[in-house]
Structures are given as structure tokens and as C-alpha cells.
Motif scaffolding. Structure first.
Motif, PDB file in Angstrom:
ATOM      1  N   ALA A   1       1.625 -12.600  14.858  1.00  6.22           N
ATOM      2  CA  ALA A   1       2.734 -11.366  14.672  1.00  6.22           C
ATOM      3  C   ALA A   1       2.684  -9.772  14.935  1.00  6.22           C
ATOM      4  O   ALA A   1       2.728  -9.492  15.068  1.00  6.22           O
ATOM      5  CB  ALA A   1       3.065 -11.380  13.455  1.00  6.22           C
ATOM      6  N   GLY A   2       0.983 -10.209  16.048  1.00  7.66           N
ATOM      7  CA  GLY A   2       1.274  -8.611  16.638  1.00  7.66           C
ATOM      8  C   GLY A   2       0.014  -8.133  15.622  1.00  7.66           C
ATOM      9  O   GLY A   2      -0.699  -6.741  16.337  1.00  7.66           O
ATOM     10  N   SER A   3      -0.096  -8.587  14.352  1.00  9.94           N
ATOM     11  CA  SER A   3      -1.199  -7.254  13.464  1.00  9.94           C
ATOM     12  C   SER A   3      -0.614  -6.544  13.643  1.00  9.94           C
ATOM     13  O   SER A   3       0.501  -5.968  13.676  1.00  9.94           O
ATOM     14  CB  SER A   3      -2.912  -8.056  14.402  1.00  9.94           C
ATOM     15  OG  SER A   3      -3.062  -9.266  14.210  1.00  9.94           O
ATOM     16  N   ALA A   4      -1.845  -5.899  13.426  1.00  6.95           N
ATOM     17  CA  ALA A   4      -0.985  -4.126  12.970  1.00  6.95           C
ATOM     18  C   ALA A   4      -0.975  -3.424  14.546  1.00  6.95           C
ATOM     19  O   ALA A   4      -0.161  -2.228  14.369  1.00  6.95           O
ATOM     20  CB  ALA A   4      -3.053  -3.521  12.656  1.00  6.95           C
ATOM     21  N   VAL A   5      -0.864  -3.689  15.423  1.00  8.93           N
ATOM     22  CA  VAL A   5      -0.398  -3.329  16.582  1.00  8.93           C
ATOM     23  C   VAL A   5       0.820  -3.176  17.000  1.00  8.93           C
ATOM     24  O   VAL A   5       1.747  -2.091  17.532  1.00  8.93           O
ATOM     25  CB  VAL A   5      -1.244  -4.386  18.075  1.00  8.93           C
ATOM     26  CG1 VAL A   5      -0.569  -3.362  19.405  1.00  8.93           C
ATOM     27  CG2 VAL A   5      -2.680  -3.788  17.768  1.00  8.93           C
ATOM     28  N   GLY A   6       1.935  -4.433  16.169  1.00  8.54           N
ATOM     29  CA  GLY A   6       3.444  -4.714  16.376  1.00  8.54           C
ATOM     30  C   GLY A   6       3.505  -5.216  17.443  1.00  8.54           C
ATOM     31  O   GLY A   6       2.957  -6.322  17.697  1.00  8.54           O
ATOM     32  N   LEU A   7       4.795  -5.525  17.964  1.00 15.23           N
ATOM     33  CA  LEU A   7       5.296  -6.420  18.803  1.00 15.23           C
ATOM     34  C   LEU A   7       6.888  -4.573  19.413  1.00 15.23           C
ATOM     35  O   LEU A   7       7.097  -4.811  18.764  1.00 15.23           O
ATOM     36  CB  LEU A   7       6.287  -7.493  17.884  1.00 15.23           C
ATOM     37  CG  LEU A   7       5.479  -8.527  16.991  1.00 15.23           C
ATOM     38  CD1 LEU A   7       6.557  -9.731  16.394  1.00 15.23           C
ATOM     39  CD2 LEU A   7       4.773  -8.882  18.638  1.00 15.23           C
ATOM     40  N   THR A   8       6.631  -5.445  21.131  1.00 12.61           N
ATOM     41  CA  THR A   8       7.241  -4.848  21.657  1.00 12.61           C
ATOM     42  C   THR A   8       8.392  -5.851  22.708  1.00 12.61           C
ATOM     43  O   THR A   8       8.762  -6.960  22.809  1.00 12.61           O
ATOM     44  CB  THR A   8       7.153  -3.673  22.750  1.00 12.61           C
ATOM     45  OG1 THR A   8       6.456  -3.066  22.385  1.00 12.61           O
ATOM     46  CG2 THR A   8       7.867  -3.447  23.840  1.00 12.61           C
TER      47      THR A   8
END
Length: 331
Positions: A133-140
């Protein structure tokens, strides 16, 4: 039959809401309107549980984040259309609410509120450390395809219509619940739980119904946020501050009322955006201080919120008018 003043006022507000995108040409003003609508929708969704069932949840960001992550992951990894992904996000959140309710409805009062915070924090930790799920970086979300089919737009107006449509849908669902036997049961559970139990109302079941409905619509709001911002991470969709804001919107406007969260959203979101524009980064937290003070004032002087305070003012005004009429007759 002559329409009531309330009906005319609602009609006027509906017309104003429809005409707003056509009369304003400022992207910042339209964005403020979108934020107000989105916050109002979340407040209405929270109100199903916190207002009608009397269960104060401070962990609703878990459902919001689940909606955002479900629709985004389905789009990025499986090419699922965002419209379907939004609906599936609501279903996933409703299913999670079953475990949420099973674990938290055993508690009462502030213990319930503390438990909801704990559950939301667990969900946030899971997504922060989940690489898929992208960890702490997140998703775009990519902008390679735009339009109503992909729910990605270059301008603000379509997001306004989406936010307004979702708010109307949530209000209609709440209105239907309010006037059904479920609404009567929920109010009985909130006001007199022992009496409700004595007449055969299954308290746990109807609290769970309120929670599932609330979770479903909260998740829809999370999916809309993901599509509007095109980026999500645990810090934007799973924070406790977001859960608290959902509750504050309803409390300020008036819990257990249909349009209370809408009124609360107009006040809180406007304050939040004005302080952000005025102070920028140097005034971070100023909006929280201001509307926290508003909440304290409302709790002291108008415990039933702004709508309740307005109703009390009207009642006092009518009472004074009646007394004045009696005095005139006596003279």
C-alpha cells in the motif's frame, strides 16, 4: 398548500448550491466550497453513529482511509474503475465495522471513544508499514486519462458536483434512517438504553447497523478525497485529527439533526481555510485553537449545537411575542 419557511429556505439553499459553480470564477473559492461539502458529508456520515445512536467515535479515520486505499489500490493494481472502486471501498469499510463494533460496543462512554482511537491507530500503523500500500510514502493516482469515466479532472468544477452529489446522497440516506423504525430505535437506545432493552430492542444489532452505515458513507468520502487529491498516505487519510474533525463538525452544528453537520462544516472549514490563508505555516494550529474555543462556547451556552441554539432562540422570541400580545390585550 403554502410551503413552510423551512421548505423555502432549503429550496433556496439548493438553488444556490447548484448555481455556485456558474457564478464564481475563482478556483480558490470553488475549492473552499468543495472542502465544505466534503467535510459536511463526513459529518453527516459520522452523525449516523454519534448523533442518532449516541456512540461517540474518534476512530472514523480508519473507515475514511480504507475507502481511499481500497479504491486507489484497485485502480493502480487491477485497473478497476474508480466508480466501482469507490463502492467496493464502502463495502470493505462496512465489513471492517463488524469487527470494529464487536470489539468496541462492549464498552461504554469515554471507554468506547478511547477504544475507537486505538483501533484507528492500529489501522494507521498497518498501512504505514505495508509496502503493497506504499507504506509511509503513499500512493499516487496518474493523470494520464481524464474525464467522468476515470473520475480525474484538471479543473475544480467536476469535483464540486461529485462532492455535492455525495453529500445529497448521504443526507437522503440519513433522512430515510431518521424516519424509519431504525431511527426511532436508535434514538431510544441513545436516550434510554435500559428502557429500549426492556421492550425488546436488540441494542447491539442496531448500534451495529448505525456503525456499518456510517462506515460505508465515510469510506465513500475517503475515495472521493483520493480522486480529488490524486495522492494519499497514512498522514492524510488515517490520522486521529481527521476523526476528531468529523466529530467536531457534527457537535458544533448539532448532533442528531439532519443539517447540523452541514452548518458545522460551513463554520469550521471556513475558519480553517481563512486562518491558513492569513497565517500560513507560521499560524499552524490557529484554526484548531479557534474552533476548539467555539466548541467550548457551544458546549457551555448551546449544548445542542448551533441548530439547537437557533431553535431555542426562536422559541424564546415566540414566547416574548405571546407575552407581549397578552399584555396588549390586558391593556
Amino acid at each position: 398548500m403554502k410551503p413552510s419557511k423551512k421548505t423555502l429556505a432549503l429550496a433556496a439553499l439548493a438553488v444556490a448550491a447548484v448555481l455556485l459553480p456558474f457564478v464564481t470564477h475563482s478556483p480558490s473559492h470553488l475549492n473552499l466550497a468543495i472542502l465544505v461539502l466534503m467535510a459536511a458529508q463526513l459529518g453527516v456520515a459520522w452523525n449516523l453513529l454519534g448523533g442518532y445512536a449516541g456512540q461517540v467515535s474518534l476512530g472514523h479515520a480508519a473507515f475514511y482511509g480504507l475507502g481511499a486505499y481500497t479504491s486507489t489500490l484497485l485502480l493502480l493494481n487491477f485497473g478497476v474503475n474508480p466508480w466501482l472502486g469507490t463502492l467496493l471501498g464502502g463495502v470493505v469499510a462496512a465489513l471492517l465495522s463488524l469487527g470494529f463494533g464487536w470489539s468496541c460496543f462492549r464498552l461504554k462512554g469515554h471507554y468506547f471513544a478511547m477504544a475507537t482511537i486505538a483501533v484507528a491507530e492500529i489501522v494507521q500503523i498497518v498501512f504505514t508499514n505495508w509496502e503493497y500500500a506504499g507504506s509511509a510514502v503513499g500512493l499516487t493516482i496518474p493523470m494520464d486519462r481524464q474525464g467522468w469515466a476515470t473520475m480525474v479532472f484538471a479543473d475544480k468544477a467536476p469535483y464540486y458536483w461529485l462532492a455535492l452529489g455525495l453529500l445529497v446522497l448521504t443526507l437522503l440516506a440519513t433522512w430515510a434512517v431518521e424516519r424509519s423504525h431504525i431511527g426511532y430505535y436508535l434514538r431510544a437506545i441513545k436516550d434510554e438504553p435500559d428502557a429500549a432493552r426492556s421492550i425488546g430492542i436488540n441494542i447491539a444489532r442496531y448500534k451495529q447497523v448505525a456503525l456499518s452505515l456510517s462506515a460505508f458513507f465515510t469510506a465513500l468520502g475517503g475515495s472521493l478525497y483520493a480522486q480529488k487529491e490524486l495522492y494519499i498516505d497514512p498522514g492524510s487519510v488515517l490520522t486521529t485529527a481527521l476523526s476528531i474533525k468529523m466529530a467536531l463538525v457534527s457537535i458544533l452544528g448539532g448532533v442528531g439533526t439532519l443539517f447540523g453537520p452541514v452548518v458545522g462544516s460551513v463554520v469550521l472549514t471556513t475558519i480553517e481555510e481563512l486562518t491558513r490563508a492569513t497565517f500560513g505555516g507560521t499560524g499552524r494550529g490557529t484554526d484548531t485553537i479557534i474552533y476548539a474555543a467555539l466548541i467550548v462556547g457551544i458546549a457551555v451556552f448551546y449544548p445542542s449545537g448551533l441548530i439547537g441554539g437557533f431553535r431555542e432562540w426562536r422559541q424564546r422570541r415566540r414566547a416574548r411575542a405571546v407575552e407581549a400580545a397578552k399584555v396588549e390585550v390586558a391593556l
